[in-house]
Design an enzyme around this catalytic site. Structure first.
Site, mmCIF file in Angstrom:
data_model
loop_
_atom_site.group_PDB
_atom_site.id
_atom_site.type_symbol
_atom_site.label_atom_id
_atom_site.label_comp_id
_atom_site.label_asym_id
_atom_site.label_seq_id
_atom_site.Cartn_x
_atom_site.Cartn_y
_atom_site.Cartn_z
ATOM 1 N N HIS A 232 0.805 -1.237 0.000
ATOM 2 C CA HIS A 232 0.000 0.000 0.000
ATOM 3 C C HIS A 232 0.837 1.287 0.000
ATOM 4 C CE1 HIS A 232 -0.817 -0.671 4.645
ATOM 5 N NE2 HIS A 232 0.428 -0.350 4.430
ATOM 6 N N ASN A 278 -4.110 4.116 7.223
ATOM 7 C CA ASN A 278 -2.658 4.238 7.332
ATOM 8 C C ASN A 278 -2.001 3.297 6.337
ATOM 9 O OD1 ASN A 278 -0.128 5.005 8.257
ATOM 10 N ND2 ASN A 278 -0.089 3.421 9.832
ATOM 11 N N ASP A 305 -6.722 -3.580 0.758
ATOM 12 C CA ASP A 305 -6.271 -3.186 2.096
ATOM 13 C C ASP A 305 -7.449 -3.241 3.069
ATOM 14 O OD1 ASP A 305 -4.338 -2.595 3.910
ATOM 15 O OD2 ASP A 305 -4.318 -0.441 3.545
#
Length: 421
Positions: A232, A278, A305
């Site tokens: 990510h 995050n 994610d």
């Protein structure tokens, strides 16, 4: 399962000579028996306007709560969410309670999901309790079926440990997966550091927090050899570093979360805690750059994610809420809706071929005689996501009530078929 025919669908598969061709596909006993220009018949017919078919989609970054926090997500519910999102395979992170850090915990995931349509691949803990201090029994877990090693949502902060891990994993060709974050630079941060964070009075997370770790890890990789996958990624500078490393022949890959291709930090003026992730949502200009790096191949894969959080973790003051959003059910639709620059076949390659290549898995095929591992989908229908569309136990997504374009229609794998709509 009986016989199935996918009627008059455009094949989207960069690895196939039939890429872009419109064909009917007959499946019997879980095997593709015939691919024909003619109309075929079967017990079950899947058809529709603008239908497309690809090899089954894979999401290589999924968090569950099983074991320890099954009320957020268990292995059964995550598979239902994956099917709803068009996936026939997912790789799950080790951030459970206890963490996935023994061969028994790897075998637990495999045994609990063995008969499902969705194949579930364990990514085991790199360090004990994901603390970044001491390596786990990597060899045992690799032999038990772990497809990669990572501390998941936690960074590898210890440079010497990273160096030793890269050396230790080379003989077994194991994949190291890194969340790039300098935990000291990001400490206390709530969102992207920039104009919006200043205006809202929230402590920012600078891109430097990611970039400095990417640069460190690439330097160590060049020294040790081996391979690293950066998960990510959210900084254009990080991507430029990765692009240069690839150019120099280092074995490095990376992925990006689909929501990073759609949402920017100005949306946080709403203080919607479902937008608290995050790495954080970056700027509109960054989003344009991300699409460029997808197009040129720097970004290898797109992931959801998927991080389920219960109401008690999200319905709080913004600075008290936990990070993460769910994304399995919306990953493709979000990427497709906001895509204006990348051809469809390349986009699909990022969620089919690339994740499996990164994790060293067999890539399915759309050809006669192959096992039927397929996702049927369409790209033009507009729809509005509602809570009833979700199969996850958690509902922490900012896309509820939002108009999206394109969605999966059916998934076929392991002699099973599930219609999504």
């Amino acid at each position: 399962m009986g016989s199935i025919v996918i009627r008059s669908a455009e094949i989207i598969d960069t690895t196939s000579d039939l890429n872009g061709a419109i064909r009917s596909i007959l499946i019997e006993d879980g095997v593709i028996k015939k691919i024909s220009e003619k109309e075929l018949s079967a017990d079950t017919v899947i058809e529709g306007k603008g239908l497309k078919v690809s090899i089954g989609w894979m999401d290589m970054r999924v968090t569950t709560g099983d074991p320890g926090h099954e009320y957020k997500e268990d292995l059964h519910s995550v598979c239902k969410a994956a099917m709803q999102g068009g996936f026939t395979a997912i790789a799950v992170l080790p951030n459970t309670t206890p963490p996935m850090q023994t061969k028994e915990s790897v075998e637990y995931v495999k045994s609990k999901t063995r008969e499902k349509l969705v194949e579930v691949f364990p990514i085991a803990s790199l360090t004990i309790n994901n603390k970044g201090e001491e390596l786990t029994e990597i060899l045992d877990m690799n032999a038990s079926g772990a497809v990669g090693f990572s501390d998941g949502v936690k960074p590898i902060w210890h440079s010497d440990l990273l160096l030793r891990a890269l050396l230790y994993m080379q003989p077994i060709n194991a994949q190291l997966i890194v969340h790039a974050e300098d935990k000291y630079l990001s400490q206390g941060g709530q969102m992207n550091e920039g104009k919006t964070s200043t205006m809202l009075g929230l402590k920012g997370i600078p891109k430097l927090s990611e970039q400095i770790i990417v640069e460190r890890d690439l330097t160590i990789l060049e020294y040790t050899g081996g391979k690293i996958h950066f998960a990510h990624i959210s900084s254009p500078k990080s991507l430029e570093l990765i692009k240069d490393a690839k150019r120099r022949g280092l074995k490095v890959t990376c992925d990006i979360a689909s929501y990073q291709l759609a949402l920017d930090d100005t949306l946080l003026t709403s203080f919607d805690s479902n937008l608290k992730v995050n790495p954080p949502l970056r700027s509109k200009r960054d989003i344009d750059t991300f699409w460029k790096y997808i197009n040129d191949g720097t970004i290898d894969a797109i992931v959801s994610d998927h991080i389920p959080q219960d109401t008690e973790s999200k319905q709080l003051e913004f600075d008290q809420a936990d990070f993460g959003m769910i994304g399995l059910e919306t990953m493709f639709s979000v990427a497709n809706t906001y895509n204006t620059k990348v051809e469809l076949a390349k986009l699909i390659e990022k969620i089919t071929v690339a994740p499996r290549n990164i994790l060293g898995l067999e890539v399915p095929a759309v050809k006669e005689g192959a096992k039927a591992n397929l996702t049927v989908f369409e790209t033009e229908q507009e729809w509005i996501l509602s809570e009833k569309d979700l199969r996850s136990k958690s509902v922490n997504t900012p896309f509820i009530g939002k108009k999206l374009k394109g969605r999966p229609v059916a998934v076929i794998n392991n002699k099973q078929v599930t219609r999504v709509q």
